[in-house]
Design a protein around this motif. Structure first.
Motif, PDB file in Angstrom:
ATOM      1  N   THR A  59      29.608  77.397  82.000  1.00  0.00           N
ATOM      2  CA  THR A  59      29.764  78.116  80.743  1.00  0.00           C
ATOM      3  C   THR A  59      31.188  78.624  80.639  1.00  0.00           C
ATOM      4  N   ALA A  60      31.805  78.447  79.483  1.00  0.00           N
ATOM      5  CA  ALA A  60      33.133  78.992  79.223  1.00  0.00           C
ATOM      6  C   ALA A  60      32.999  80.317  78.479  1.00  0.00           C
ATOM      7  N   VAL A  61      33.755  81.313  78.923  1.00  0.00           N
ATOM      8  CA  VAL A  61      33.731  82.643  78.304  1.00  0.00           C
ATOM      9  C   VAL A  61      35.135  82.946  77.790  1.00  0.00           C
ATOM     10  N   ILE A  98      40.306  81.548  78.999  1.00  0.00           N
ATOM     11  CA  ILE A  98      38.872  81.460  79.233  1.00  0.00           C
ATOM     12  C   ILE A  98      38.593  81.703  80.718  1.00  0.00           C
ATOM     13  N   ALA A  99      37.372  82.141  80.992  1.00  0.00           N
ATOM     14  CA  ALA A  99      36.827  82.153  82.343  1.00  0.00           C
ATOM     15  C   ALA A  99      35.709  81.120  82.374  1.00  0.00           C
ATOM     16  N   ILE A 100      35.483  80.532  83.550  1.00  0.00           N
ATOM     17  CA  ILE A 100      34.460  79.505  83.703  1.00  0.00           C
ATOM     18  C   ILE A 100      33.427  79.999  84.703  1.00  0.00           C
ATOM     19  N   HIS A 101      32.155  79.987  84.272  1.00  0.00           N
ATOM     20  CA  HIS A 101      31.062  80.407  85.137  1.00  0.00           C
ATOM     21  C   HIS A 101      30.258  79.196  85.573  1.00  0.00           C
ATOM     22  N   PHE A 102      30.132  79.032  86.891  1.00  0.00           N
ATOM     23  CA  PHE A 102      29.263  78.021  87.485  1.00  0.00           C
ATOM     24  C   PHE A 102      28.081  78.765  88.100  1.00  0.00           C
ATOM     25  N   ALA A 103      26.867  78.435  87.672  1.00  0.00           N
ATOM     26  CA  ALA A 103      25.706  79.242  88.039  1.00  0.00           C
ATOM     27  C   ALA A 103      25.177  78.958  89.438  1.00  0.00           C
ATOM     28  N   ALA A 104      25.421  77.778  89.980  1.00  0.00           N
ATOM     29  CA  ALA A 104      24.802  77.382  91.240  1.00  0.00           C
ATOM     30  C   ALA A 104      25.309  78.227  92.411  1.00  0.00           C
TER      31      ALA A 104
END
Length: 204
Positions: free
Chosen positions: A114-116, A126-132
């Motif tokens: 997800t890009a924030v 932007i910040a990038i969230h990787f959920a795993a």
């Protein structure tokens, strides 16, 4: 061309590489995160051939992510070599000359990240969230982690609107993440979300 000599594994499926750039008098960091659809490279800087081979050993490169207007770096070279898109904020898409640039939209994002948008920092931040794996957040310039600042907000002189950036960063607390990696600075490998929450409280 300056390039990093090795990829440093820091957690399962996550690596970084870095070099000191005398033109900006700072260490530059790049991050690679393995996902189900391939490896995504964030804020790419050049790698020596052996290091590049080690990066691709585990699987294909699926995409390149540029976190703001200052971080095109080696994105074009990576995209050309691996024939993959370059993802960036829509604010940068119209002005960039990067080949294969894809403005980030909800329906363009791979399921694993997800890009924030972080308003008030550099253009297109932007910040990038990787959920795993308990969550990983990769940040462009809005947060840094190097001396003499330590873990800190980007100094106001480099921001378009410091107060707006601080408010925008609070959106990251909507996500769960154990680790945080930076374009400038050493990673935080545990309790990163809690540390960010404390930092933002200091700047209320």
């Amino acid at each position: 061309m300056l390039h990093a000599s090795e990829v440093e594994p820091i957690a399962p499926g996550i690596g970084l590489w870095r070099f000191y750039d005398p033109s900006v008098k700072a260490d530059l960091f790049s991050t690679a995160v393995e996902t189900a659809s391939g490896t995504y490279v964030v804020d790419s800087i050049s790698l020596a051939p052996d290091a590049l081979a080690s990066l691709t050993f585990r699987g294909k490169i699926a995409g390149i992510i540029v976190t703001n207007e200052n971080h095109e770096r080696a994105a074009a070279q990576f995209a050309e070599k691996f024939k993959v898109p370059i993802y960036l904020d829509a604010a940068l898409a119209s002005g960039t000359k990067l080949p294969g640039a894809v403005p980030i939209q909800e329906n363009s994002l791979p399921a694993e990240w997800t890009a924030v948008a972080i308003e008030g920092g550099p253009v297109g931040e932007i910040a990038i969230h990787f959920a795993a794996s308990d969550g990983t957040m990769v940040i462009g310039d809005a947060l840094i982690n190097f001396e003499p600042y330590g873990f800190a907000l980007l100094p106001a002189k480099y921001c378009s609107n410091f107060k707006q950036m601080r408010r925008s960063l609070s959106k990251l607390l909507d996500y769960s993440f154990e680790r945080m990696l930076f374009a400038h600075g050493l990673p935080i490998l545990s309790h990163a979300r809690e540390r960010l929450e404390l930092l933002l409280k200091e700047h209320r």
